[in-house]
Design an enzyme around this catalytic site. Structure first.
Site, PDB file in Angstrom:
ATOM      1  N   ASN A  33       0.580  -1.412  -0.274  1.00 39.68           N
ATOM      2  CA  ASN A  33       0.264   0.132   0.353  1.00 39.68           C
ATOM      3  C   ASN A  33       0.613   1.252   0.452  1.00 39.68           C
ATOM      4  OD1 ASN A  33      -2.189  -1.585  -0.130  1.00 39.68           O
ATOM      5  ND2 ASN A  33      -2.269  -1.176   1.944  1.00 39.68           N
ATOM      6  N   HIS A  84       5.856  -0.499  -2.541  1.00 37.15           N
ATOM      7  CA  HIS A  84       5.298   0.483  -3.330  1.00 37.15           C
ATOM      8  C   HIS A  84       5.907   2.163  -3.389  1.00 37.15           C
ATOM      9  CE1 HIS A  84       3.635  -4.198  -5.190  1.00 37.15           C
ATOM     10  NE2 HIS A  84       4.378  -3.476  -5.400  1.00 37.15           N
ATOM     11  N   CYS A 115      16.835  13.981 -12.296  1.00 35.07           N
ATOM     12  CA  CYS A 115      17.548  15.023 -13.277  1.00 35.07           C
ATOM     13  C   CYS A 115      18.965  15.116 -12.561  1.00 35.07           C
ATOM     14  CB  CYS A 115      16.873  16.479 -13.655  1.00 35.07           C
ATOM     15  SG  CYS A 115      16.532  17.499 -11.867  1.00 35.07           S
ATOM     16  N   CYS A 162       9.520  20.779 -11.236  1.00 29.49           N
ATOM     17  CA  CYS A 162      10.185  20.310 -11.144  1.00 29.49           C
ATOM     18  C   CYS A 162      10.930  21.216 -11.198  1.00 29.49           C
ATOM     19  CB  CYS A 162      11.286  18.800 -11.653  1.00 29.49           C
ATOM     20  SG  CYS A 162      13.094  18.929 -10.828  1.00 29.49           S
ATOM     21  N   CYS A 170      14.989  21.173 -12.849  1.00 27.38           N
ATOM     22  CA  CYS A 170      15.475  20.595 -14.414  1.00 27.38           C
ATOM     23  C   CYS A 170      13.263  21.303 -14.923  1.00 27.38           C
ATOM     24  CB  CYS A 170      14.887  19.354 -14.939  1.00 27.38           C
ATOM     25  SG  CYS A 170      13.468  18.187 -14.332  1.00 27.38           S
ATOM     26  N   GLY A 172      -4.454  -9.035   3.042  1.00 31.44           N
ATOM     27  CA  GLY A 172      -5.292  -8.392   1.988  1.00 31.44           C
ATOM     28  C   GLY A 172      -4.847  -7.840   0.842  1.00 31.44           C
ATOM     29  N   THR A 173      -4.111  -8.848   0.853  1.00 28.59           N
ATOM     30  CA  THR A 173      -3.253  -8.783  -0.968  1.00 28.59           C
ATOM     31  C   THR A 173      -3.910 -10.301  -2.445  1.00 28.59           C
ATOM     32  OG1 THR A 173      -1.964  -9.142  -2.584  1.00 28.59           O
ATOM     33  CG2 THR A 173      -1.118  -9.829  -0.682  1.00 28.59           C
ATOM     34  N   PRO A 210     -10.923 -12.144   2.610  1.00 28.11           N
ATOM     35  CA  PRO A 210     -12.019 -12.165   2.758  1.00 28.11           C
ATOM     36  C   PRO A 210     -12.109 -13.865   1.293  1.00 28.11           C
ATOM     37  CG  PRO A 210     -12.154 -10.485   2.372  1.00 28.11           C
ATOM     38  CD  PRO A 210     -11.096 -10.728   2.722  1.00 28.11           C
ATOM     39  N   GLU A 211     -11.088 -13.606   0.139  1.00 25.99           N
ATOM     40  CA  GLU A 211     -11.911 -14.584  -0.560  1.00 25.99           C
ATOM     41  C   GLU A 211     -10.591 -15.176  -0.760  1.00 25.99           C
ATOM     42  OE1 GLU A 211     -13.717 -12.769  -4.056  1.00 25.99           O
ATOM     43  OE2 GLU A 211     -14.874 -11.176  -2.521  1.00 25.99           O
TER      44      GLU A 211
END
Ligand SMILES: NC(=O)c1ccc[n+]([C@@H]2O[C@H](COP(=O)([O-])OP(=O)(O)OC[C@H]3O[C@@H](n4cnc5c(N)ncnc54)[C@H](O)[C@@H]3O)[C@@H](O)[C@H]2O)c1
Ligand SMILES: [Zn+2]
Length: 250
Positions: free
Chosen positions: A104, A121, A133, A153, A156, A192-193, A219-220
């Site tokens: 997350n 991530h 840059c 930025c 640059c 939860g992934t 849950p799945e």
């Protein structure tokens, strides 16, 4: 194995564990009102995440991609950590060696006070220069609500981008090394992934191969469900609360 038996087995393993590693995905934030990518509410203006979370999409229309991130930033800013984040924050102090690897980017684990978070991530709350840059740091925190999109930025005059890992981009080598190191643990728990986005999806099975007791809370059922030692069907905020009560006081 029945659900009750799986819960008891997992809580017994946790009781005696020193090194606990938890891998989380979008499902832990669902109860905070942050939509998962693949579930209901995962669409924004009818775009799928896969169509926006790429460098090619950013280069095609940086304003559109930034509008999506601006929307997500405001949604998460207004959200609060839920019981799943709270239990994991408490566990980060309970176990002698605790690591949390999260896919997350919302920062809710950190806001709940979790120690030792490995942000696989990146973060919704950091930015970097699109062209890297070299006149600005590689990435830095910037939690502002930008007035003009896309933000520029200062080094640059090119575009800033969210410092998150988009589909097709490599994981930061230092982050990957820290995550790989964390797989050497007594219990590894996936929460939860959907376990379909690699390389994150391989983490729990990797820990299992190194000898950890592995478990999943979702849950799945997922591609990982058949491969873990205990698969527990249910929402993270309820199952983690139940496990925490089974563990009793630290
Ligand atoms: N909150 C965030 O930061 C956020 C949100 C959406 C997507 N993402 C990104 O999406 C990518 C996809 O991977 P992913 O596996 O994290 O997300 P995903 O959307 O692919 O899967 C979410 C999973 O959560 C489960 N789930 C739904 N509600 C749950 C609940 N209450 N408790 C437990 N599980 C629940 C679903 O069954 C599903 O398996 C990641 O790269 C991540 O960076 C992040
Ligand atoms: Zn720059």
């Amino acid at each position: 194995m029945s659900r009750d038996a799986a819960m008891v087995r997992l809580s017994e393993r946790l009781e005696s564990a020193h090194r606990v590693t938890v891998v989380t995905g979008a499902g832990v934030s669902a109860a905070s009102g942050v939509p998962t990518f693949r579930g209901a509410g995962g669409l924004w203006r009818n775009y799928r995440a896969e169509d926006l979370a790429t460098l090619a999409a950013f280069d095609r229309d940086p304003r559109l991609v930034w509008e999506w991130y601006a929307w997500r930033r405001e949604l998460v800013r207004a959200a609060r950590p839920n019981r799943a984040h709270e239990v994991l924050a408490a566990w980060s102090r309970r176990f002698p060696r605790f690591r949390l690897i999260t896919q997350n980017v919302d920062g809710l684990h950190e806001r709940a006070g979790t120690e030792n978070v490995i942000r696989f991530h990146g973060s919704l709350w950091e930015v970097s220069c699109r062209d890297d840059c070299g006149r600005v740091p590689r990435r830095w925190p910037d939690e502002r609500t930008f007035e003009d999109l896309p933000p520029r930025c200062s080094g640059c005059e090119g575009f800033l981008r969210p410092a998150v890992i988009w589909f097709g981009e490599p994981i930061d080598p230092e982050v990957l090394a820290a995550a790989t190191e964390a797989l050497d643990c007594d219990v590894c728990l996936a929460v939860g992934t959907s376990a379909v986005v690699y390389p994150a999806a391989g983490l729990v099975t990797g820990a299992g191969a190194l000898g950890a007791f592995t478990a999943e809370i979702n849950p799945e059922s997922t591609p990982a469900s058949g491969a873990v030692d205990a698969a527990i069907a249910g929402p993270a905020e309820a199952v983690l609360d139940e496990l925490d009560r089974l563990l009793g006081p630290p």
